[in-house]
Design a protein around this motif. Structure first.
Motif, PDB file in Angstrom:
ATOM      1  N   PRO A 234      11.088   2.747   9.927  1.00 11.86           N
ATOM      2  CA  PRO A 234      10.682   1.390   9.543  1.00 11.86           C
ATOM      3  C   PRO A 234       9.173   1.283   9.310  1.00 11.86           C
ATOM      4  N   ALA A 235       8.812   0.394   8.408  1.00 10.78           N
ATOM      5  CA  ALA A 235       7.404   0.079   8.183  1.00 10.78           C
ATOM      6  C   ALA A 235       6.923  -0.816   9.317  1.00 10.78           C
ATOM      7  N   VAL A 236       5.811  -0.430   9.948  1.00 14.65           N
ATOM      8  CA  VAL A 236       5.260  -1.219  11.060  1.00 14.65           C
ATOM      9  C   VAL A 236       3.933  -1.872  10.695  1.00 14.65           C
ATOM     10  N   HIS A 237       3.380  -1.500   9.542  1.00 15.94           N
ATOM     11  CA  HIS A 237       2.134  -2.123   9.084  1.00 15.94           C
ATOM     12  C   HIS A 237       1.994  -1.888   7.587  1.00 15.94           C
ATOM     13  N   HIS A 238       1.504  -2.902   6.891  1.00 12.89           N
ATOM     14  CA  HIS A 238       1.286  -2.757   5.450  1.00 12.89           C
ATOM     15  C   HIS A 238      -0.003  -3.445   5.059  1.00 12.89           C
ATOM     16  N   LEU A 239      -0.801  -2.753   4.249  1.00 10.29           N
ATOM     17  CA  LEU A 239      -2.032  -3.307   3.694  1.00 10.29           C
ATOM     18  C   LEU A 239      -1.854  -3.349   2.185  1.00 10.29           C
ATOM     19  N   ALA A 240      -1.857  -4.557   1.610  1.00 11.39           N
ATOM     20  CA  ALA A 240      -1.525  -4.726   0.201  1.00 11.39           C
ATOM     21  C   ALA A 240      -2.567  -4.098  -0.705  1.00 11.39           C
ATOM     22  N   SER A 241      -2.128  -3.751  -1.901  1.00  8.17           N
ATOM     23  CA  SER A 241      -3.004  -3.152  -2.901  1.00  8.17           C
ATOM     24  C   SER A 241      -4.095  -4.116  -3.321  1.00  8.17           C
ATOM     25  N   ALA A 242      -5.256  -3.531  -3.638  1.00  4.54           N
ATOM     26  CA  ALA A 242      -6.369  -4.327  -4.144  1.00  4.54           C
ATOM     27  C   ALA A 242      -6.244  -4.587  -5.630  1.00  4.54           C
ATOM     28  N   GLY A 243      -5.179  -4.059  -6.236  1.00  7.71           N
ATOM     29  CA  GLY A 243      -4.947  -4.325  -7.655  1.00  7.71           C
ATOM     30  C   GLY A 243      -5.649  -3.367  -8.586  1.00  7.71           C
TER      31      GLY A 243
ATOM     32  N   ASP B  11     -14.266  -2.976   3.268  1.00  8.99           N
ATOM     33  CA  ASP B  11     -15.342  -2.064   2.881  1.00  8.99           C
ATOM     34  C   ASP B  11     -15.171  -1.681   1.414  1.00  8.99           C
ATOM     35  N   PRO B  12     -16.090  -2.085   0.529  1.00 10.97           N
ATOM     36  CA  PRO B  12     -15.943  -1.775  -0.899  1.00 10.97           C
ATOM     37  C   PRO B  12     -15.997  -0.283  -1.201  1.00 10.97           C
ATOM     38  N   SER B  13     -16.499   0.525  -0.248  1.00 14.39           N
ATOM     39  CA  SER B  13     -16.600   1.966  -0.499  1.00 14.39           C
ATOM     40  C   SER B  13     -15.322   2.716  -0.145  1.00 14.39           C
ATOM     41  N   THR B  14     -14.364   2.035   0.496  1.00 18.67           N
ATOM     42  CA  THR B  14     -13.151   2.733   0.919  1.00 18.67           C
ATOM     43  C   THR B  14     -12.342   3.213  -0.282  1.00 18.67           C
ATOM     44  N   PRO B  15     -11.820   4.433  -0.221  1.00 21.21           N
ATOM     45  CA  PRO B  15     -10.970   4.919  -1.304  1.00 21.21           C
ATOM     46  C   PRO B  15      -9.515   4.474  -1.175  1.00 21.21           C
ATOM     47  N   ILE B  16      -9.172   3.806  -0.046  1.00 18.59           N
ATOM     48  CA  ILE B  16      -7.792   3.388   0.186  1.00 18.59           C
ATOM     49  C   ILE B  16      -7.503   2.112  -0.601  1.00 18.59           C
ATOM     50  N   ASP B  17      -6.540   2.186  -1.525  1.00 18.67           N
ATOM     51  CA  ASP B  17      -6.156   1.013  -2.295  1.00 18.67           C
ATOM     52  C   ASP B  17      -5.059   0.230  -1.586  1.00 18.67           C
ATOM     53  N   SER B  18      -4.113   0.928  -0.989  1.00 21.43           N
ATOM     54  CA  SER B  18      -3.068   0.285  -0.189  1.00 21.43           C
ATOM     55  C   SER B  18      -2.521   1.306   0.794  1.00 21.43           C
ATOM     56  N   SER B  19      -1.884   0.814   1.842  1.00 25.56           N
ATOM     57  CA  SER B  19      -1.308   1.732   2.820  1.00 25.56           C
ATOM     58  C   SER B  19      -0.119   1.075   3.511  1.00 25.56           C
ATOM     59  N   THR B  20       0.814   1.914   3.902  1.00 27.88           N
ATOM     60  CA  THR B  20       1.941   1.471   4.731  1.00 27.88           C
ATOM     61  C   THR B  20       2.154   2.516   5.812  1.00 27.88           C
TER      62      THR B  20
END
Length: 236
Positions: free
Chosen positions: A106-115, A152-161
């Motif tokens: 199961p997904a326990v955390h989701h960070l939506a895409s920055a588009g 953080d604008p420098s982060t390379p992470i666009d989205s994560s689950t």
């Protein structure tokens, strides 16, 4: 949009055969009903472990039932049956139910895409085997890291689950550019003492590495945890 994953292991030595089967399947019909669609399916392997992540718009359970009934999917499931470490009989409802219940991640955390433009983003699945009893704590540490990096604008992470069951943790991340350029952020160990915390919770021996302590170690961890992509399919 809802994400869900399944994980299971295949018999050692059968990895290439299974990868070929999983890469060659025909995509099922994406439309479930007027409210639900299967948007994306991503498959990865780490050694003999398989992870299948799906993105669903609408009703997750309706989509999972729909996918399980599709002949294309059924054919793949039957083809990999002889190679599974956990035996199952898809014609036996109880056997199939036990298998898929154990395989659920199961997904326990989701960070939506920055588009960000999809062409600039690459999807990774990172495998974090936790020390016994530490799976939930490890998932929480990674979730906190992703939340902290979101502004953080420098982060390379666009989205994560983050997916977690017991001591199995998998983090699905969409990364802008090369993840090697920012290994601490991509692996989830950016910031004071975060690498040490991750090292205490992670079963590094299961990944075949020494307990990470330095930034160079984190680059090795990223390389070891990064799962091999098998197929990544978007619905038309």
């Amino acid at each position: 949009m809802v994400r869900h994953a399944l994980t299971f292991t295949v018999r050692p030595g059968s990895e290439k055969v299974v990868a070929d089967i999983l890469a060659g399947y025909r995509s099922p019909q994406s439309k479930v009903d007027e409210h639900t669609r299967l948007r994306r399916t991503s498959l990865f392997m780490h050694g003999n472990r398989v992870v299948r992540a799906v993105e669903v718009e609408g009703d997750l359970m309706a989509a999972l039932r729909h996918v399980a009934r599709q002949p294309e999917v059924r054919a793949v499931e039957e083809a990999i049956n002889p190679y599974l470490e956990q035996d199952r009989d898809l014609n036996d409802p109880d056997s199939a139910r036990v298998f898929f219940t154990r395989a659920a991640l199961p997904a326990v955390h989701h960070l939506a895409s920055a588009g960000t433009d999809d062409e600039a983003v690459k999807r990774h699945a990172l495998y974090y085997p936790a020390k016994p009893g530490c799976g939930m704590a490890l998932a929480r540490l990674l979730a906190g890291q992703d939340e902290a990096a979101a502004g953080d604008p420098s982060t390379p992470i666009d989205s994560s689950t983050i997916f977690q069951r017991d001591d199995i943790v998998v983090r699905l991340v969409d990364v802008r550019g090369s993840g090697d350029a920012a290994p601490l952020q991509v692996i989830g160990a950016h910031g004071p003492r975060k690498a040490a915390m991750l090292s205490r919770l992670l079963d590094s021996e299961a990944l075949g590495i020494d307990a990470p302590a330095t930034e160079e170690d984190m680059s090795k961890l990223l390389s070891s945890a990064d799962m091999r992509p098998i197929t990544d399919r978007h619905a038309p």
